[in-house]
Design an enzyme around this catalytic site. Structure first.
Site, PDB file in Angstrom:
ATOM      1  N   LYS A 167       0.794  -1.223   0.000  1.00 54.97           N
ATOM      2  CA  LYS A 167       0.000   0.000   0.000  1.00 54.97           C
ATOM      3  C   LYS A 167       0.834   1.284   0.000  1.00 54.97           C
ATOM      4  O   LYS A 167       0.395   2.323  -0.515  1.00 54.97           O
ATOM      5  CB  LYS A 167      -0.941   0.009   1.203  1.00 54.97           C
ATOM      6  CG  LYS A 167      -2.183  -0.849   1.054  1.00 54.97           C
ATOM      7  CD  LYS A 167      -3.207  -0.161   0.172  1.00 54.97           C
ATOM      8  CE  LYS A 167      -4.560  -0.844   0.225  1.00 54.97           C
ATOM      9  NZ  LYS A 167      -5.581  -0.119  -0.534  1.00 54.97           N
ATOM     10  N   ASP A 197      -7.900   0.109   6.963  1.00 56.98           N
ATOM     11  CA  ASP A 197      -7.887  -1.036   7.866  1.00 56.98           C
ATOM     12  C   ASP A 197      -6.499  -1.211   8.465  1.00 56.98           C
ATOM     13  O   ASP A 197      -6.308  -1.971   9.405  1.00 56.98           O
ATOM     14  CB  ASP A 197      -8.258  -2.318   7.114  1.00 56.98           C
ATOM     15  CG  ASP A 197      -7.118  -2.754   6.204  1.00 56.98           C
ATOM     16  OD1 ASP A 197      -6.356  -3.643   6.606  1.00 56.98           O
ATOM     17  OD2 ASP A 197      -6.968  -2.179   5.122  1.00 56.98           O
TER      18      ASP A 197
END
Length: 401
Positions: free
Chosen positions: A77, A124
């Site tokens: 990410k 998350d």
């Protein structure tokens, strides 16, 4: 019903021009990769060839791109977070990002011109960690909101990078709305890969950041894959990867692309299944071990690519991801070990289940998997929640069938 693998072959409608794949193709990816290479932590993440596993499953080859090595952050990410922040700063200064490599963007003179910036996001864990890491490296601030039920370990990892981070009582999509509201209220910069009408530039930059992963993979593979499996939350990563490979090979020659989601958060599957031109969402608490994929609202940019360049959409129960984690963590023969988290192992888990479960012969035939198939999967995270990883891989936690 829950507990079953469901699949749909989407009847693609080509040529709408809403999101040309060249925006994510090799030339764009090359420029993105040059930016990432300027970071001292950069290295090409490994490609794990699982020849023994492939043979045992009746396949020609399985290649796993292992993102647990990415920038020391255990997940892919950060590629999107670092690139979007770089692009934002470059635009703010009125220069091309090619003029702002890592050393220059950290320069005190650049920071003085910018003033203090605060980047805000919902996550998350992995995306927020990437945003916090980049903001910290570039001398800026970050605020991170996490959905209800998020891992305390992931929260602590984000806080350790200097972010103001909180676990909310909201699901992921409502946490995104909270971040966006606070961005407007406090003048912060919203950095999210979920796109909607009026918020598309930064999500596209994030998606372009992900293409470093595909660019590296294309250079590592000795043979073109016949099949690529991509996991999806909002569909930003899978959209970027599908766009890259469609542009690289041409849409008629590209590999078969299958998008995989948890059955408790399968918004892209539902959108493909409906086939009515509308976005379909999943509401409420999305109770899945695949926390990184627990998103209920598709990214419009990602969906516009996937509906034109993906072939199959599959909704899986948690046990499939758990199976993938165990297989990757316990390799056959001299295959390399891959430590893959719940979201990272979802695609390999599906491949193994489809090839080994005679009850899924229909899906194996639909996907066109056979002894000549060469598989590419992206293990997008390592053990980013080590406690849960060990519960599954060590202690045999068995999500219900």
């Amino acid at each position: 019903m829950d507990g079953c693998i469901k699949a749909v072959h989407y009847k693609r409608k080509k040529g709408n021009g809403l999101c040309p794949v060249m925006a994510f193709g090799p030339e764009t990816a090359r420029r993105v990769n040059e930016y990432h290479k300027s970071f001292p932590e950069y290295s090409v993440t490994p490609m794990a060839g699982l020849k023994n596993l492939a043979s045992s499953l009746g396949l020609a080859d399985i290649q796993i791109k292992d993102e647990s090595y990415r920038f020391g952050l255990n997940a892919f990410k950060v590629l999107g977070g670092s690139y979007c922040i770089g692009r934002y700063i470059a635009d703010r200064l009125g220069v091309d990002i090619s003029e702002l490599p890592y050393d220059k963007i950290r320069d005190a003179g650049v920071r003085e011109k910018l003033g203090g910036l605060t980047f805000v996001t919902a996550t998350d864990g992995n995306h927020g960690r990437g945003i916090a890491w980049t903001a910290d490296r570039l001398g800026q601030k970050s605020v991170v909101y996490m959905p209800k039920g998020s891992s305390r370990e992931r929260l602590d990892n984000i806080k350790a990078l200097g972010a103001d981070a909180f676990i909310t009582e909201l699901n992921y999509d409502d946490a995104v709305r909270l971040a966006n509201e606070h961005a407007r209220t406090y003048g912060w910069i919203m950095v999210q890969d979920t796109a909607w009408d009026g918020y598309e530039e930064i999500p596209q930059w994030i998606m372009q950041g992900y293409t470093t992963m595909a660019y590296e993979a294309a250079g590592q593979m000795k043979e073109k894959p016949t099949h690529i499996f991509l996991q999806a939350g909002v569909g930003a990563m899978s959209g970027a990867m599908a766009g890259f490979f469609a542009d690289l090979y041409g849409d008629e020659e590209r590999p078969v692309i299958t998008v995989v989601e948890p059955d408790k958060a399968d918004c892209i599957f539902r959108t493909a299944q409906a086939g009515d031109g509308q976005i379909h969402t999943v509401k409420g608490h999305m109770d899945t071990i695949m926390a990184g994929l627990a998103c209920g609202e598709p990214c419009t940019i990602g969906w516009n690519i996937l509906k034109d360049h993906a072939d199959h959409f599959v909704s899986i129960p948690d046990y499939v991801a758990a199976k993938g984690m165990r297989i990757l963590g316990n390799p056959m023969g001299d295959d390399p070990r891959v430590v893959s988290g719940e979201s990272g192992a979802a695609t390999l888990g599906l491949v193994a289940e489809v090839m080994g479960n005679r009850g899924l012969d229909w899906l194996r035939e639909a996907l066109g998997l056979n002894q000549d198939s060469r598989i590419l999967c992206f293990s997008t995270e390592g053990d980013t929640d080590r406690e849960n990883y060990r519960r599954i891989v060590w202690d045999g936690l068995h999500p219900s069938y």
